[in-house]
Design an enzyme around this catalytic site. Structure first.
Site, short mmCIF file in Angstrom:
data_model
loop_
_atom_site.label_atom_id
_atom_site.label_comp_id
_atom_site.label_asym_id
_atom_site.label_seq_id
_atom_site.Cartn_x
_atom_site.Cartn_y
_atom_site.Cartn_z
N LYS A 178 4.66 0.01 6.38
CA LYS A 178 5.17 1.27 6.95
C LYS A 178 4.02 1.95 7.69
O LYS A 178 3.17 2.60 7.09
CB LYS A 178 5.74 2.22 5.89
CG LYS A 178 6.62 3.26 6.59
CD LYS A 178 6.81 4.54 5.84
CE LYS A 178 5.81 5.59 6.14
NZ LYS A 178 5.72 6.07 7.53
N GLU A 253 -6.72 4.50 -0.50
CA GLU A 253 -7.85 4.84 0.38
C GLU A 253 -7.53 6.21 0.98
O GLU A 253 -6.65 6.31 1.84
CB GLU A 253 -8.01 3.79 1.48
CG GLU A 253 -8.22 2.38 0.92
CD GLU A 253 -8.37 1.32 2.01
OE1 GLU A 253 -8.27 0.14 1.67
OE2 GLU A 253 -8.58 1.68 3.18
N CYS A 287 -11.46 9.34 8.31
CA CYS A 287 -11.68 9.62 6.88
C CYS A 287 -13.16 9.77 6.58
O CYS A 287 -13.54 10.54 5.71
CB CYS A 287 -11.07 8.53 6.02
SG CYS A 287 -11.74 6.90 6.37
N GLU A 385 -10.98 18.73 3.44
CA GLU A 385 -10.97 17.80 4.57
C GLU A 385 -10.25 18.49 5.74
O GLU A 385 -9.06 18.78 5.64
CB GLU A 385 -10.24 16.50 4.21
CG GLU A 385 -10.36 15.48 5.32
CD GLU A 385 -9.59 14.19 5.05
OE1 GLU A 385 -8.43 14.27 4.60
OE2 GLU A 385 -10.16 13.12 5.30
P1 NAD Z 1 -0.49 11.22 5.15
O1 NAD Z 1 -0.91 11.13 3.73
O2 NAD Z 1 0.24 12.41 5.60
O3 NAD Z 1 0.43 9.95 5.54
C1 NAD Z 1 0.00 8.63 5.37
C2 NAD Z 1 1.22 7.73 5.33
O4 NAD Z 1 1.99 8.04 4.17
C3 NAD Z 1 2.17 7.87 6.51
O5 NAD Z 1 2.69 6.61 6.85
C4 NAD Z 1 3.27 8.76 5.95
O6 NAD Z 1 4.50 8.59 6.62
C5 NAD Z 1 3.34 8.26 4.54
N1 NAD Z 1 3.91 9.18 3.55
C6 NAD Z 1 4.02 10.53 3.63
N2 NAD Z 1 4.58 11.02 2.50
C7 NAD Z 1 4.80 9.95 1.70
C8 NAD Z 1 5.33 9.80 0.39
N3 NAD Z 1 5.76 10.86 -0.32
N4 NAD Z 1 5.40 8.57 -0.15
C9 NAD Z 1 4.94 7.50 0.55
N5 NAD Z 1 4.44 7.58 1.79
C10 NAD Z 1 4.37 8.79 2.36
O7 NAD Z 1 -1.83 11.01 6.00
P2 NAD Z 1 -2.02 11.09 7.57
O8 NAD Z 1 -1.97 12.51 8.02
O9 NAD Z 1 -1.14 10.09 8.24
O10 NAD Z 1 -3.52 10.53 7.72
C11 NAD Z 1 -4.66 11.31 7.52
C12 NAD Z 1 -5.26 11.05 6.15
O11 NAD Z 1 -5.56 9.67 5.99
C13 NAD Z 1 -6.59 11.77 5.98
O12 NAD Z 1 -6.64 12.38 4.71
C14 NAD Z 1 -7.62 10.66 6.07
O13 NAD Z 1 -8.84 10.92 5.44
C15 NAD Z 1 -6.88 9.52 5.44
N6 NAD Z 1 -7.47 8.23 5.81
C16 NAD Z 1 -8.18 7.54 4.85
C17 NAD Z 1 -8.82 6.33 5.19
C18 NAD Z 1 -9.62 5.55 4.18
O14 NAD Z 1 -9.88 4.38 4.41
N7 NAD Z 1 -10.03 6.15 3.07
C19 NAD Z 1 -8.71 5.84 6.48
C20 NAD Z 1 -7.98 6.58 7.43
C21 NAD Z 1 -7.36 7.77 7.07
#
Ligand code: NAD
Length: 482
Positions: A178, A253, A287, A385
């Site tokens: 997804k 992650e 991130c 963040e």
């Molecule tokens: P997000 O948590 O809003 O969404 C991530 C994914 O989860 C999306 O596909 C979203 O549709 C899905 N999602 C949302 N609610 C969900 C639920 N209840 N159950 C399952 N899936 C759900 O994050 P974002 O805004 O897309 O991305 C930014 C975040 O990602 C930042 O916090 C960033 O630090 C983190 N990030 C971490 C890494 C790493 O390797 N540690 C890498 C890149 C980004």
């Protein structure tokens, strides 16, 4: 780029080798123009179920293919990613808003990660074990989990897709992916290329749509055997709770608030450009963004002035212009980050740069590179963040205070240490609680297969390295009485 661009149509589900879209349409917005550039016909809850069923049906045959054959398919996939890098880069760059050169670099990194996993596919091994008497024989094997759910964010989709999909597939798992509903297009195109490379239908399926609905249904599906989630801490918590229903193993992650510690003996000609790049690359939407500058008080004025000059020189614009930094990804992020800056200032943080749109950018979700000086210990803005081009500056008097500040957040992703003193560098590397330490550089450039580790609320995973590939396998122990 014309504001009256064409809006392209895309399907969101890829199930058993065919694209379809039976859910409601969802617009993808070009962040530089704040206008739709594509429409995704999303997946339904029923599609999640069908995708998991298709993955199950394909999983046994894929797991039983020789690892060398799986590696060969992945190797062909990597080659196709490189051959199509310009097209893929444009999809990622326009969708996320990052400059085309950055999109291209991300796609090249993705190709390298797939190539690495392809080479490692037939090198994952178990162990033979010592025995108490000669008539026993014991060994371990590594087996794929079965169906892996992979849920990804929008900020670096090609790299994160490669770093999760390639090891999962190399290890013999089938997958339901997804991608983020905000920026799925590059991953859709990469999935097509995987099938062009020879991946059998059903081994890699996709559902695209809103996270709380589709992501949640996928993570909680009883047919899913392993969950890899990359995203925010808040969503990571929900994912872990949801996976607990079926006791599905999870790898998380999550976010970061990475410090850059600059000691008085650091080579500032190297430090300053890295500080600027670390917070403006991808508009700070990484991130591992170096979002906290911690600097020795004796050199703080000089470093701050030079960083401000560097940040002021960052060229900001749309993905297809010759610039260093794009806009924020969408209106929600723009509103959220402007709110954080306002709150931080109302609580005493001093705005040294930015905090508003750059000149001449009245449309789109642009935010100029921003610097906030924070004097109050434990100010909330240094433990939050932001996920934008917003750098906080704090000073320290000695090494003990530098360490306390570095460790003073809930996150533990990356920490960068800038010093000429080897003992201090290694001492900081030992004492900072983080998954990754960079010394006299920002991030992991220059090392092949460096694990992407995390500590504290940044999650738990060691993705991207050879050992990270084992995270997509389960160990089985076999004891034989001869
Ligand atoms: P997000 O948590 O809003 O969404 C991530 C994914 O989860 C999306 O596909 C979203 O549709 C899905 N999602 C949302 N609610 C969900 C639920 N209840 N159950 C399952 N899936 C759900 O994050 P974002 O805004 O897309 O991305 C930014 C975040 O990602 C930042 O916090 C960033 O630090 C983190 N990030 C971490 C890494 C790493 O390797 N540690 C890498 C890149 C980004």
């Amino acid at each position: 780029m014309s504001p009256t661009q064409n809006v392209t149509d895309h399907f969101g589900s890829f199930i058993d080798g065919a694209w379809e879209g039976r859910g409601h349409p969802l617009s993808l917005v070009d962040p530089a123009l704040a206008q739709p550039h594509a429409v995704i016909h999303t997946s339904t809850l029923e599609d999640v179920d069908r995708a998991v069923t298709a993955a199950h049906a394909a999983s046994r045959a894929w797991a039983r293919r020789s690892p060398s054959e799986r590696g060969a398919i992945l190797g062909t996939w990597a080659g196709l990613v490189f051959a199509n890098q310009d097209r893929l880069a444009a999809l990622e760059s326009r969708n996320v808003g990052k400059p085309l050169a950055a999109g291209l670099l991300n796609v090249q990194i993705a190709g390298s990660i797939i190539s690495y996993a392809a080479g490692a596919a037939d090198k994952l091994t178990g162990a033979t074990l010592p025995v108490r008497s000669p008539d026993y024989f014991g060994y371990t094997t590594r087996e794929p989990y079965g169906v892996c759910a992979i849920v990804l964010p929008w900020n670096v989709p090609a790299v994160l897709g490669a770093s999760n999909l390639a090891p999962a597939l190399a290890a013999g798992n089938s997958v339901v992916l997804k991608p983020s509903e905000v920026a799925p297009l590059v991953l859709h195109a990469m999935v097509d290329l995987a099938h062009e490379a020879g991946l059998p239908p059903g081994v890699l399926n996709v559902v695209t749509g809103v996270g709380p609905e589709l992501g949640s249904a996928l993570v909680g599906h009883p047919g899913v055997n392993h969950v890899s989630f990359v995203g925010s801490v808040a969503t990571g918590r929900l994912v872990m709770q949801n996976a607990a229903q079926n006791l599905t193993p999870v790898k998380l992650e999550l976010g970061g608030k990475s410090p850059q510690l600059v000691f008085a003996d650091a080579d500032l000609d190297r430090v300053v450009p890295s500080i600027v790049r670390g917070i403006t690359e991808n508009a700070g939407q990484n991130c591992n963004a170096g979002s906290r500058l911690l600097v020795d008080a004796r050199i703080a004025d000089e470093v701050t002035d030079r960083v401000l000059a560097g940040m002021s020189a960052v060229r900001v614009g749309a993905w297809d212009e010759d610039v260093d930094m794009g806009p924020l990804v969408n209106a929600a992020q723009h509103d959220r980050i402007n709110g954080i800056i306002g709150d931080a200032r109302s609580r005493g943080a001093e705005l040294l740069l930015g905090g508003a749109r750059p000149d001449g950018r009245e449309e789109g979700y642009f935010l100029a590179p921003t610097v906030l000086r924070v004097k109050e210990a434990g100010h909330p803005v240094v433990n939050q963040e932001i996920f934008g081009p917003v750098l906080t500056v704090e000073t320290f008097a000695d090494d003990a205070e530098a360490l306390a500040l570095a460790n003073g957040t809930d996150f533990g992703l990356l920490a960068c240490v800038w010093t000429q003193d080897v003992s201090r560098a290694l001492g900081m590397a030992r004492d900072i609680t983080a998954g990754q330490i960079a010394v006299n550089q920002y991030s992991d450039a220059g090392v092949i297969g460096l694990p992407f580790n995390m500590a504290k609320q940044s999650g738990f995973s060691s993705g991207q390295g050879y050992r990270g590939m084992y995270e997509f396998t389960r160990e089985k122990a076999v004891a034989v009485k001869l």
